[in-house]
Motif scaffolding. Sequence first.
Motif, mmCIF file in Angstrom:
data_model
loop_
_atom_site.group_PDB
_atom_site.id
_atom_site.type_symbol
_atom_site.label_atom_id
_atom_site.label_comp_id
_atom_site.label_asym_id
_atom_site.label_seq_id
_atom_site.Cartn_x
_atom_site.Cartn_y
_atom_site.Cartn_z
ATOM 1 N N ASP A 135 32.785 35.723 37.022
ATOM 2 C CA ASP A 135 32.232 35.124 35.890
ATOM 3 C C ASP A 135 33.207 34.138 35.272
ATOM 4 O O ASP A 135 34.526 34.649 35.438
ATOM 5 C CB ASP A 135 31.938 36.046 34.935
ATOM 6 C CG ASP A 135 30.542 36.794 35.151
ATOM 7 O OD1 ASP A 135 29.870 36.234 36.253
ATOM 8 O OD2 ASP A 135 29.995 37.459 34.539
ATOM 9 N N CYS A 136 32.992 33.165 35.077
ATOM 10 C CA CYS A 136 33.965 32.189 34.175
ATOM 11 C C CYS A 136 34.652 33.006 33.171
ATOM 12 O O CYS A 136 34.093 33.832 32.284
ATOM 13 C CB CYS A 136 33.105 30.923 33.460
ATOM 14 S SG CYS A 136 33.990 29.685 32.539
ATOM 15 N N THR B 254 41.596 31.973 37.620
ATOM 16 C CA THR B 254 42.480 30.822 37.723
ATOM 17 C C THR B 254 43.805 31.176 37.269
ATOM 18 O O THR B 254 45.050 30.981 37.806
ATOM 19 C CB THR B 254 41.975 29.681 36.886
ATOM 20 O OG1 THR B 254 40.640 29.267 37.182
ATOM 21 C CG2 THR B 254 42.799 28.484 37.038
ATOM 22 N N ASP C 96 40.795 22.775 39.020
ATOM 23 C CA ASP C 96 39.613 22.839 40.181
ATOM 24 C C ASP C 96 39.642 21.916 41.328
ATOM 25 O O ASP C 96 39.287 22.166 42.362
ATOM 26 C CB ASP C 96 38.381 23.024 39.272
ATOM 27 C CG ASP C 96 37.891 24.284 38.689
ATOM 28 O OD1 ASP C 96 38.468 25.187 39.050
ATOM 29 O OD2 ASP C 96 36.847 24.197 37.966
ATOM 30 N N THR D 11 35.753 30.201 42.321
ATOM 31 C CA THR D 11 34.397 29.494 41.543
ATOM 32 C C THR D 11 33.941 30.621 40.593
ATOM 33 O O THR D 11 33.991 31.705 40.952
ATOM 34 C CB THR D 11 33.458 29.284 42.700
ATOM 35 O OG1 THR D 11 32.169 28.495 42.008
ATOM 36 C CG2 THR D 11 33.039 30.204 43.516
ATOM 37 N N ALA D 12 33.033 29.987 39.737
ATOM 38 C CA ALA D 12 32.392 30.857 38.989
ATOM 39 C C ALA D 12 30.788 30.590 38.579
ATOM 40 O O ALA D 12 30.080 31.165 38.007
ATOM 41 C CB ALA D 12 32.935 31.055 37.521
ATOM 42 N N SER D 13 30.499 29.643 39.471
ATOM 43 C CA SER D 13 29.046 28.976 39.526
ATOM 44 C C SER D 13 28.400 29.094 41.120
ATOM 45 O O SER D 13 28.776 28.635 41.976
ATOM 46 C CB SER D 13 28.788 27.679 39.040
ATOM 47 O OG SER D 13 27.868 26.866 39.317
ATOM 48 N N THR E 278 31.423 41.051 32.612
ATOM 49 C CA THR E 278 31.833 40.365 33.931
ATOM 50 C C THR E 278 31.950 41.642 35.143
ATOM 51 O O THR E 278 31.723 41.334 36.298
ATOM 52 C CB THR E 278 33.407 40.095 33.697
ATOM 53 O OG1 THR E 278 34.330 41.104 33.275
ATOM 54 C CG2 THR E 278 33.382 38.810 32.734
#
Length: 194
Positions: free
Chosen positions: A14-15, A20, A46, A69-71, A95
């Motif tokens: 998850d974001c 990162t 990104d 990635t989170a999407s 999460t």
Amino acid sequence: MADNATVQVLLLGDCGCGKTTFLSRLKTPKPPTETLQEIEISLLKDHDQPFLYDIRFSKKSFRVEVYDTASPNQHWSSLRPDLVILAYDVSNRATLDSLKGWRSDITRYFQRGSGERIPIMMLGLKRDLREENDQIIYPQEAYRIAQELHCDRYAECSAISGELIAEAFEDIAKMAAMTTTETGAQGEGGCTVI
């Protein structure tokens, strides 16, 4: 494994779970006295993907390409990763709960043939934020979930404090090195804790 091989790693979660920051800490290790503002300035962007790490492990040299990635709507489903890391924030139960959905996506996009299985590591991030409260996620609980999700390894660390970051990255490097061998990086069943 041939020297200078490339291993693709997909980092899902998850974001805001710390992916990162974790990758940035690996790219430019800083002492734990660094301020949060300094860390935010040094975060990877990104558009710089894939993030590249040249590794020498067990007398082998190889490059690890990490896609963060989170999407689920991003391009990652078209990748052919050698290894997937499922990340969650140890201070945020939501999460951890969402890892089941991410695990289903791995099955849908990357495990096409009978018996085909991609090596998966579950990684707890933001270990420095674990506090005693009713939402606490103890390592034992996370390890049990890693087993339920058929992950090959479990580790946790803190990119901010540096706690267990070297050990987590060493385990990622070990799994990455094994992905191009005949036996691959899949475990014999069960989950190894780092």
